[in-house]
Design a protein around this motif. Structure first.
Motif, PDB file in Angstrom:
ATOM      1  N   LEU A 139       4.286  -1.976  -3.821  1.00  0.00           N
ATOM      2  CA  LEU A 139       3.713  -1.526  -2.561  1.00  0.00           C
ATOM      3  C   LEU A 139       2.200  -1.734  -2.548  1.00  0.00           C
ATOM      4  O   LEU A 139       1.637  -2.247  -1.580  1.00  0.00           O
ATOM      5  CB  LEU A 139       4.058  -0.049  -2.366  1.00  0.00           C
ATOM      6  CG  LEU A 139       3.793   0.585  -1.026  1.00  0.00           C
ATOM      7  CD1 LEU A 139       4.537  -0.142   0.077  1.00  0.00           C
ATOM      8  CD2 LEU A 139       4.191   2.055  -1.068  1.00  0.00           C
ATOM      9  N   LYS A 140       1.560  -1.371  -3.641  1.00  0.00           N
ATOM     10  CA  LYS A 140       0.110  -1.547  -3.746  1.00  0.00           C
ATOM     11  C   LYS A 140      -0.266  -3.029  -3.665  1.00  0.00           C
ATOM     12  O   LYS A 140      -1.198  -3.402  -2.961  1.00  0.00           O
ATOM     13  CB  LYS A 140      -0.407  -0.969  -5.064  1.00  0.00           C
ATOM     14  CG  LYS A 140      -1.917  -1.088  -5.214  1.00  0.00           C
ATOM     15  CD  LYS A 140      -2.396  -0.700  -6.611  1.00  0.00           C
ATOM     16  CE  LYS A 140      -2.209   0.763  -6.853  1.00  0.00           C
ATOM     17  NZ  LYS A 140      -2.797   1.197  -8.148  1.00  0.00           N
ATOM     18  N   ALA A 141       0.480  -3.872  -4.369  1.00  0.00           N
ATOM     19  CA  ALA A 141       0.196  -5.314  -4.354  1.00  0.00           C
ATOM     20  C   ALA A 141       0.369  -5.890  -2.946  1.00  0.00           C
ATOM     21  O   ALA A 141      -0.452  -6.693  -2.499  1.00  0.00           O
ATOM     22  CB  ALA A 141       1.109  -6.036  -5.342  1.00  0.00           C
ATOM     23  N   ALA A 142       1.413  -5.461  -2.246  1.00  0.00           N
ATOM     24  CA  ALA A 142       1.661  -5.956  -0.888  1.00  0.00           C
ATOM     25  C   ALA A 142       0.561  -5.499   0.058  1.00  0.00           C
ATOM     26  O   ALA A 142       0.093  -6.266   0.901  1.00  0.00           O
ATOM     27  CB  ALA A 142       3.026  -5.474  -0.392  1.00  0.00           C
ATOM     28  N   ARG A 143       0.132  -4.255  -0.084  1.00  0.00           N
ATOM     29  CA  ARG A 143      -0.939  -3.722   0.771  1.00  0.00           C
ATOM     30  C   ARG A 143      -2.235  -4.489   0.533  1.00  0.00           C
ATOM     31  O   ARG A 143      -2.901  -4.915   1.476  1.00  0.00           O
ATOM     32  CB  ARG A 143      -1.146  -2.233   0.486  1.00  0.00           C
ATOM     33  CG  ARG A 143      -2.298  -1.632   1.283  1.00  0.00           C
ATOM     34  CD  ARG A 143      -2.535  -0.181   0.936  1.00  0.00           C
ATOM     35  NE  ARG A 143      -2.759   0.101  -0.463  1.00  0.00           N
ATOM     36  CZ  ARG A 143      -3.893  -0.159  -1.124  1.00  0.00           C
ATOM     37  NH1 ARG A 143      -4.917  -0.732  -0.508  1.00  0.00           N
ATOM     38  NH2 ARG A 143      -4.018   0.151  -2.403  1.00  0.00           N
ATOM     39  N   ILE A 193      -5.305  -4.431   3.502  1.00  0.00           N
ATOM     40  CA  ILE A 193      -5.205  -3.136   4.167  1.00  0.00           C
ATOM     41  C   ILE A 193      -5.582  -2.048   3.169  1.00  0.00           C
ATOM     42  O   ILE A 193      -5.170  -2.083   2.011  1.00  0.00           O
ATOM     43  CB  ILE A 193      -3.773  -2.919   4.688  1.00  0.00           C
ATOM     44  CG1 ILE A 193      -3.404  -4.018   5.686  1.00  0.00           C
ATOM     45  CG2 ILE A 193      -3.632  -1.541   5.326  1.00  0.00           C
ATOM     46  CD1 ILE A 193      -1.933  -4.056   6.050  1.00  0.00           C
ATOM     47  N   THR A 194      -6.349  -1.070   3.621  1.00  0.00           N
ATOM     48  CA  THR A 194      -6.763   0.018   2.738  1.00  0.00           C
ATOM     49  C   THR A 194      -5.734   1.142   2.732  1.00  0.00           C
ATOM     50  O   THR A 194      -4.916   1.270   3.646  1.00  0.00           O
ATOM     51  CB  THR A 194      -8.108   0.619   3.173  1.00  0.00           C
ATOM     52  OG1 THR A 194      -7.943   1.275   4.441  1.00  0.00           O
ATOM     53  CG2 THR A 194      -9.197  -0.443   3.261  1.00  0.00           C
ATOM     54  N   GLU A 204       2.225   4.930  -3.981  1.00  0.00           N
ATOM     55  CA  GLU A 204       1.808   3.880  -4.912  1.00  0.00           C
ATOM     56  C   GLU A 204       1.837   4.329  -6.363  1.00  0.00           C
ATOM     57  O   GLU A 204       1.939   3.502  -7.254  1.00  0.00           O
ATOM     58  CB  GLU A 204       0.425   3.354  -4.528  1.00  0.00           C
ATOM     59  CG  GLU A 204       0.441   2.602  -3.218  1.00  0.00           C
ATOM     60  CD  GLU A 204      -0.893   1.956  -2.868  1.00  0.00           C
ATOM     61  OE1 GLU A 204      -1.841   2.003  -3.683  1.00  0.00           O
ATOM     62  OE2 GLU A 204      -0.988   1.394  -1.764  1.00  0.00           O
ATOM     63  N   THR A 205       1.751   5.608  -6.613  1.00  0.00           N
ATOM     64  CA  THR A 205       1.810   6.109  -7.988  1.00  0.00           C
ATOM     65  C   THR A 205       3.224   6.508  -8.392  1.00  0.00           C
ATOM     66  O   THR A 205       3.468   6.831  -9.553  1.00  0.00           O
ATOM     67  CB  THR A 205       0.894   7.330  -8.175  1.00  0.00           C
ATOM     68  OG1 THR A 205       1.320   8.363  -7.289  1.00  0.00           O
ATOM     69  CG2 THR A 205      -0.557   6.975  -7.942  1.00  0.00           C
ATOM     70  N   ASP A 253       5.069  -7.325   5.739  1.00  0.00           N
ATOM     71  CA  ASP A 253       5.810  -8.583   5.846  1.00  0.00           C
ATOM     72  C   ASP A 253       6.445  -8.976   4.508  1.00  0.00           C
ATOM     73  O   ASP A 253       6.243 -10.078   3.999  1.00  0.00           O
ATOM     74  CB  ASP A 253       4.890  -9.698   6.369  1.00  0.00           C
ATOM     75  CG  ASP A 253       5.669 -10.926   6.800  1.00  0.00           C
ATOM     76  OD1 ASP A 253       6.829 -10.777   7.232  1.00  0.00           O
ATOM     77  OD2 ASP A 253       5.119 -12.041   6.688  1.00  0.00           O
ATOM     78  N   ILE A 254       7.190  -8.023   3.946  1.00  0.00           N
ATOM     79  CA  ILE A 254       7.908  -8.262   2.703  1.00  0.00           C
ATOM     80  C   ILE A 254       9.366  -7.857   2.898  1.00  0.00           C
ATOM     81  O   ILE A 254       9.703  -7.137   3.834  1.00  0.00           O
ATOM     82  CB  ILE A 254       7.300  -7.487   1.512  1.00  0.00           C
ATOM     83  CG1 ILE A 254       7.313  -5.974   1.773  1.00  0.00           C
ATOM     84  CG2 ILE A 254       5.898  -7.992   1.201  1.00  0.00           C
ATOM     85  CD1 ILE A 254       6.875  -5.137   0.586  1.00  0.00           C
ATOM     86  N   THR A 255      10.212  -8.315   1.988  1.00  0.00           N
ATOM     87  CA  THR A 255      11.620  -7.939   2.040  1.00  0.00           C
ATOM     88  C   THR A 255      11.842  -6.699   1.175  1.00  0.00           C
ATOM     89  O   THR A 255      11.036  -6.413   0.273  1.00  0.00           O
ATOM     90  CB  THR A 255      12.516  -9.077   1.507  1.00  0.00           C
ATOM     91  OG1 THR A 255      12.257  -9.241   0.108  1.00  0.00           O
ATOM     92  CG2 THR A 255      12.266 -10.372   2.254  1.00  0.00           C
TER      93      THR A 255
END
Length: 68
Positions: free
Chosen positions: A11-15, A20-21, A37-38, A56-58
């Motif tokens: 999730l963190k990598a995608a953000r 996006i912050t 994220e944790t 925009d991920i699966t």
């Protein structure tokens, strides 16, 4: 590493990939983003769908499931 932590990393990598912050996402979902994220808070179905669309991920990418 448990699944919640792995999902959190993804999730963190995608953000970050979308530039996006955490603050921006927190305002959109009315919850502090770093909890997801944790791995402190697990995603419910609505959040899974929201994050996949927003970044925009699966779901497979979110959960780290890749075809072999």
């Amino acid at each position: 590493m448990n699944i919640a932590e792995k999902v959190g990393e993804n999730l963190k990598a995608a953000r970050r990939a979308k530039g996006i912050t955490q603050k921006q996402i927190a305002a959109e979902i009315n919850k502090y983003q770093s909890d997801y994220e944790t791995g402190k808070v697990e995603l419910d179905y609505e959040k899974i769908v929201f994050f996949c669309k927003r970044f925009d991920i699966t779901p497979n990418e979110l959960f780290g499931i890749f075809d072999k």
